[in-house]
Design a protein around this motif. Structure first.
Motif, PDB file in Angstrom:
ATOM      1  N   GLY A 139      39.523  36.233  39.200  1.00 54.63           N
ATOM      2  CA  GLY A 139      40.982  36.426  38.938  1.00 54.63           C
ATOM      3  C   GLY A 139      42.260  35.635  39.463  1.00 54.63           C
ATOM      4  O   GLY A 139      43.236  35.516  38.947  1.00 54.63           O
ATOM      5  N   VAL A 140      41.789  35.064  40.676  1.00 53.74           N
ATOM      6  CA  VAL A 140      42.819  34.388  41.141  1.00 53.74           C
ATOM      7  C   VAL A 140      43.220  32.992  40.716  1.00 53.74           C
ATOM      8  O   VAL A 140      42.310  32.302  39.985  1.00 53.74           O
ATOM      9  CB  VAL A 140      42.457  34.070  42.552  1.00 53.74           C
ATOM     10  N   ASN A 141      44.501  32.593  40.860  1.00 54.76           N
ATOM     11  CA  ASN A 141      44.801  31.281  40.467  1.00 54.76           C
ATOM     12  C   ASN A 141      44.176  30.142  41.133  1.00 54.76           C
ATOM     13  O   ASN A 141      44.182  30.193  42.488  1.00 54.76           O
ATOM     14  CB  ASN A 141      46.426  31.212  41.017  1.00 54.76           C
ATOM     15  N   PRO A 142      43.792  29.292  40.409  1.00 50.31           N
ATOM     16  CA  PRO A 142      42.807  28.374  41.032  1.00 50.31           C
ATOM     17  C   PRO A 142      43.660  27.171  41.673  1.00 50.31           C
ATOM     18  O   PRO A 142      42.952  26.364  42.480  1.00 50.31           O
ATOM     19  CB  PRO A 142      42.022  27.562  39.829  1.00 50.31           C
ATOM     20  N   ALA A 143      44.795  27.150  41.735  1.00 51.33           N
ATOM     21  CA  ALA A 143      45.534  26.181  42.457  1.00 51.33           C
ATOM     22  C   ALA A 143      45.724  26.501  44.028  1.00 51.33           C
ATOM     23  O   ALA A 143      46.514  25.700  44.780  1.00 51.33           O
ATOM     24  CB  ALA A 143      47.199  26.420  41.884  1.00 51.33           C
ATOM     25  N   LEU A 144      45.019  27.547  44.443  1.00 52.50           N
ATOM     26  CA  LEU A 144      44.831  27.722  45.899  1.00 52.50           C
ATOM     27  C   LEU A 144      44.304  26.484  46.726  1.00 52.50           C
ATOM     28  O   LEU A 144      43.599  25.952  46.175  1.00 52.50           O
ATOM     29  CB  LEU A 144      44.346  29.102  46.253  1.00 52.50           C
ATOM     30  N   ARG A 145      44.541  26.463  48.125  1.00 49.42           N
ATOM     31  CA  ARG A 145      44.196  25.370  49.065  1.00 49.42           C
ATOM     32  C   ARG A 145      43.193  25.985  49.544  1.00 49.42           C
ATOM     33  O   ARG A 145      42.212  25.150  50.076  1.00 49.42           O
ATOM     34  CB  ARG A 145      45.433  24.783  49.923  1.00 49.42           C
ATOM     35  N   ALA A 146      43.109  27.176  50.311  1.00 45.86           N
ATOM     36  CA  ALA A 146      42.137  27.718  50.823  1.00 45.86           C
ATOM     37  C   ALA A 146      42.013  29.278  50.806  1.00 45.86           C
ATOM     38  O   ALA A 146      43.348  29.684  50.708  1.00 45.86           O
ATOM     39  CB  ALA A 146      42.172  27.190  52.278  1.00 45.86           C
ATOM     40  N   ALA A 147      41.121  29.907  51.250  1.00 46.14           N
ATOM     41  CA  ALA A 147      41.590  31.518  51.370  1.00 46.14           C
ATOM     42  C   ALA A 147      40.466  32.025  52.452  1.00 46.14           C
ATOM     43  O   ALA A 147      39.501  31.256  52.866  1.00 46.14           O
ATOM     44  CB  ALA A 147      40.871  32.078  49.959  1.00 46.14           C
ATOM     45  N   ALA A 148      40.907  33.102  53.138  1.00 46.48           N
ATOM     46  CA  ALA A 148      40.145  33.788  54.152  1.00 46.48           C
ATOM     47  C   ALA A 148      39.460  34.937  53.491  1.00 46.48           C
ATOM     48  O   ALA A 148      40.295  35.664  52.931  1.00 46.48           O
ATOM     49  CB  ALA A 148      41.098  34.309  55.163  1.00 46.48           C
ATOM     50  N   THR A 167      47.938  50.702  33.299  1.00 45.48           N
ATOM     51  CA  THR A 167      46.659  50.491  33.040  1.00 45.48           C
ATOM     52  C   THR A 167      46.378  49.169  32.278  1.00 45.48           C
ATOM     53  O   THR A 167      47.035  48.901  31.415  1.00 45.48           O
ATOM     54  CB  THR A 167      45.895  51.798  32.605  1.00 45.48           C
ATOM     55  N   LEU A 168      45.386  48.064  32.784  1.00 44.73           N
ATOM     56  CA  LEU A 168      45.070  47.073  32.350  1.00 44.73           C
ATOM     57  C   LEU A 168      43.639  46.689  32.104  1.00 44.73           C
ATOM     58  O   LEU A 168      42.887  47.473  32.999  1.00 44.73           O
ATOM     59  CB  LEU A 168      45.586  45.924  33.287  1.00 44.73           C
ATOM     60  N   PRO A 169      43.076  46.004  31.266  1.00 46.34           N
ATOM     61  CA  PRO A 169      41.650  45.736  31.327  1.00 46.34           C
ATOM     62  C   PRO A 169      41.442  44.906  32.916  1.00 46.34           C
ATOM     63  O   PRO A 169      42.391  44.427  33.421  1.00 46.34           O
ATOM     64  CB  PRO A 169      41.389  44.627  30.200  1.00 46.34           C
ATOM     65  N   PRO A 170      39.992  45.120  33.275  1.00 45.21           N
ATOM     66  CA  PRO A 170      40.016  44.451  34.627  1.00 45.21           C
ATOM     67  C   PRO A 170      40.538  43.124  34.640  1.00 45.21           C
ATOM     68  O   PRO A 170      40.052  42.295  34.089  1.00 45.21           O
ATOM     69  CB  PRO A 170      38.524  44.599  34.905  1.00 45.21           C
TER      70      PRO A 170
END
Lengths: 384, 473
Positions: free
Chosen positions: A136-145, A239-242
């Motif tokens: 679900g995350v924005n693929p524009a990220l540079r890194a993640a912990a 409420t939203l779909p997953p």
């Protein structure tokens, strides 16, 4: 119970002021340890920070020094059926903290490193790996912990579960009773005068666990510790779909994002509202609502389908060094404090259990949280 | 007299009270903004009918009165913002709006709250089927949409709307299967005697009652729908008598309309922090106001049914009086001018008030119904919370509505407890013996209704987000 205690119903081994996670857990373990305990609150139990927080179980946002405690606290939540008597619905999920700019990436690596050193299983992963863990995350990220040991709790279920456990353990619960004064009693112990009772509630010892209201009460005991009150904003969607399956945050710690089993998404992170704990009432600052929600939508783009259902504010307390206050206030070991724990919901049950252990004669290491580190008590504390 | 203060006034709600007030305020020279969620003024009673309804519904006082009000408003300098809703407000009465242009804010002003009434609903087994509507909803469907809720309808609940809705069903060619009234028959006779003070209402009521009698419709007093069951063709409705629960009547109908009177809409006034009180006759919370709509805040007035349910004629008078009171408070007119301008409306108001207050117990006749709720009945539709869940939370120690909400999610959903608050409060007061004041109200939260998330965020880049300083390490 001794016959003497039966004829004097207002005398307790320990009177605990403040019925949130810390105070209630202390009460529960003291009662199970054989003490006669009263738990007092200015309103109903679990209605302040412990009842309205985001329910995040996180090692990313917990202060690095508190990681060992947060790990134990998280284990307690996941195991609540065993020690609390019912499953409060805590869910273990992965947790990702994200960086979208160069500066954030640097901060992310630094924060991950100090947490690793304290025993958190956090590793920095590539954007591709982050998207694999959480599509679900924005693929524009540079890194993640990435941390395998995060999760969340539907906070609303906790208060009712504690109420049932405390009653079963024989704790006397005195709700909707603001404490007016706490005075040392002749012959030892303290008299706690509450608005709802003509006679004071007497405790051989007292525990203060009143969160944002600690400053005033510590003052009654002669301690002058400035406690900052944060007014944290929470936003929940319909409420939203997953759209996501993990707990998400960003490098600087100012976002918490999760989707509960019912489909609603909770957006937090400590954006501030306005309010005054003494006058009461809190209000949303529209700019901060917009900022917080924009950040959430940026991190999980599919939130653009969501409807904002409700916004509310919860109070968090913080000492000048942002470290907790846990331990004895007096050499006689008859007054204690527990509170000001950063991300206190995660480690709260463990902190409460530690204090109970300490009061029951154990010797847990609470040296880092010594409440006397800021000030020594004035010779005679003001009593008002 | 100090120099007049012509700073802006904002009126929330374009019903009879709000529109009347806005027009009168603009005549006093105030810059007035009127906000209403509907596409045209008129509120509930004077709601603008659809073109279809104009063809199908016989001409009536609500259409003509509404048209006259809309014309007057259009001819006035009032700045109207239709299809616009207030979703939040600040301590200084900055209003957060959402309208056709998205999210907007109105800077602090003197606010006149004229957002009217909300229907009280009391649940029963099976009430969540779409064949069951509120009385107010059914009335809007028929009066303004020209459409019946079903060819055969059971009309249930309490208060005058019961008979109005039954009459509307007949007017559109439908069949009223039964009228189920929580009130006592003698309550209506007592009201009938009072109505001589309000000839317009008396004429209308007599006309309705004669027509309903002629149609031979069974009327049950001191009764309520206790269960609804869906069938292939519609509903099977069980009607129970309140004083003899063993006496039951079963009716088949395509639809049921059910409502237990009106209560003031208080989300805005509660958020603004003005004083409220519980009106025992009406069984509801209302803002504390003086006869001119002044509240405990000098910058906030409440007028019309939002200040306590009194009906359409009182709403118009109240709207007018509130406008003149603001003119006096702002030094635009003298106390003596105020007296002169409001002499006739105040006299009329006193006469109508007596009748209106008599209506309150009739509307509140169902107050004991929640104590009979079956455990399996859903009380909070949004979060699907059953009566059994509420009862066990009350047993565990929940003593007020907010504790009950925190422990069960009752009232946490999109409607903010508009549907379930009265029955949850009824369960609480019955089980704990505490008063309605002690049971309290669900804390009002922003936004007052769900907002599209993108309306809050708008178009933005990551660099537009003002990130606060990092949390401690």
């Amino acid at each position: 119970m001794t016959p003497a205690l039966q004829t004097r119903p207002d005398v307790f081994d320990t009177v605990i002021v403040g019925a949130g996670v810390m105070g209630a857990t202390t009460a529960l373990f003291l009662a199970r340890g054989g003490q006669k305990v009263a738990l007092v609150d200015r309103q109903d139990m679990f209605r302040a920070a412990s009842g309205v927080n985001a329910g995040t179980l996180t090692l990313h946002m917990t202060r690095a020094q508190l990681i060992p405690h947060a790990i134990r606290g998280r284990e307690m939540w996941l195991d609540s059926a065993n020690w609390l008597g019912e499953d409060v619905g805590a869910l273990a999920t992965p947790g990702l903290s994200m960086a979208f700019t160069e500066a954030e990436e640097e901060l992310l690596r630094q924060r991950a490193r100090v947490r690793q050193d304290m025993g958190a299983p956090i590793e920095v992963v590539s954007p591709k790996e982050a998207v694999r863990i959480e599509p679900g995350v924005n693929p524009a990220l540079r890194a993640a912990a990435y941390c395998a040991l995060d999760g969340h709790i539907p906070t609303y279920r906790v208060g009712g579960a504690y109420a049932r456990a405390l009653r079963q353990a024989g704790v006397t619960i005195i709700e909707n009773s603001p404490v007016e004064t706490i005075t040392p009693a002749t012959g030892g112990g303290y008299d706690v005068r509450v608005s709802s009772r003509a006679r004071p509630v007497h405790g051989r010892r007292i525990v203060l666990s009143t969160g944002a209201w600690l400053e005033k009460m510590l003052g009654w005991l002669g301690y002058n510790i400035p406690i900052r009150c944060l007014i944290n904003q929470l936003v929940v969607t319909e409420t939203l779909p997953p759209v996501m399956g993990s707990v998400l945050s960003i490098a600087n710690g100012l976002l918490s994002l999760k989707q509960f089993a019912n489909g609603s998404v909770l957006i937090g992170g400590g954006w501030q509202g306005e309010g005054n704990i003494h006058q009461g009432g809190t209000r949303v600052i529209p700019e901060n609502l917009r900022g917080n929600v924009r950040l959430a939508q940026y991190v999980v783009p599919r939130l653009d389908e969501a409807q904002v259902l409700r916004v509310w504010l919860g109070l968090e307390s913080e000492t000048p060094d942002a470290m907790p206050l846990i331990g004895a206030l007096t050499p006689d070991d008859d007054a204690f404090v527990v509170g000001c724990v950063h991300s206190g919901f995660t480690s709260g049950p463990y902190m409460g259990r530690l204090l109970a252990e300490r009061i029951l004669g154990g010797n847990p290491d609470l040296s880092a949280f010594d409440p006397t580190r800021f000030s020594t008590p004035a010779a005679t504390g003001p009593q008002s | 007299m100090s120099s007049p203060d012509f700073s802006p006034v904002t009126v929330i709600g374009g019903g009879i009270a709000g529109a009347t007030s806005a027009i009168a305020l603009s005549r006093h020279g105030f810059p007035v903004t009127l906000i209403d969620e509907q596409p045209a003024a008129g509120g509930q009673i004077f709601r603008a009918p659809s073109p279809y309804a104009r063809q199908t519904v016989p001409p009536n006082h609500e259409f003509s009165g509404g048209d006259a009000l809309r014309q007057k408003l259009a001819a006035s300098p009032v700045d109207v913002r239709f299809s616009t809703r207030v979703w939040g407000l600040s301590s200084t009465l900055t209003l957060d709006l959402i309208g056709p242009g998205g999210i907007d804010q109105l800077p602090p002003s003197t606010v006149v709250v004229a957002n009217g009434a909300t229907e009280r609903f009391l649940p029963f087994q099976g009430w969540t089927t779409p064949r069951i509507t509120g009385l107010a909803g059914a009335s809007i469907l028929m009066r303004n949409g020209g459409t019946l809720p079903g060819q055969t309808v059971v009309v249930a609940g309490s208060g005058p709307l019961l008979f109005s809705v039954a009459h509307q069903v007949l007017e559109l060619g439908g069949k009223v299967v039964a009228i189920v009234d929580a009130g006592h028959r003698s309550d209506w006779f007592r009201l009938g005697a009072m109505l001589s003070l309000d000839p317009a209402r008396l004429t209308q009521a007599t006309r309705w009652m004669l027509r309903l009698r002629k149609a031979g419709i069974p009327i049950h007093h001191r009764a309520h729908i206790s269960a609804a069951q869906e069938t292939e063709t519609g509903l099977l409705l069980t009607v129970s008598e309140m004083d003899h629960p063993e006496r039951r009547h079963v009716y088949a109908a395509e639809a049921a309309a059910c409502g237990y009177g009106l209560k003031p809409t208080t989300l805005i006034t509660r958020t603004a922090g003005v004083q409220h009180r519980h009106d025992p006759a009406g069984g509801y919370l209302e803002p504390v106001t003086d006869a001119a709509g002044r509240t405990s805040r000098p910058d906030l007035y409440v007028t019309g049914d939002a200040a306590g349910i009194r009906g359409m004629a009182v709403a118009r008078l109240r709207g007018l009086i509130t406008a003149h009171a603001i003119a006096q408070d702002r030094g635009v007119i003298s106390a003596r001018t105020y007296e002169t301008l409001t002499r006739a409306p105040r006299r009329q108001l006193r006469r109508l008030e007596a009748v209106s207050r008599q209506m309150l117990p009739l509307m509140n006749a169902g107050s004991a119904i929640p104590t009979h709720l079956q455990n399996e009945t859903i009380v909070c539709r949004c979060e699907r919370v059953k009566a059994a869940t509420l009862r066990s939370a009350i047993e565990a120690g929940a003593e007020d509505l907010n504790q009950l909400k925190a422990w069960t999610r009752c009232g946490m959903g999109p409607c903010q407890g508009r549907m379930c608050e009265d029955s949850a409060r009824g369960l609480l007061t019955a089980a704990c013996g505490n008063t309605p004041e002690e049971a309290g109200s669900f804390t009002a939260r922003m936004p007052f209704f769900p907002l599209p998330l993108t309306a809050v965020t708008g178009t933005f880049a990551y660099s537009d987000i003002p990130l606060p300083k990092a949390a401690p390490l």
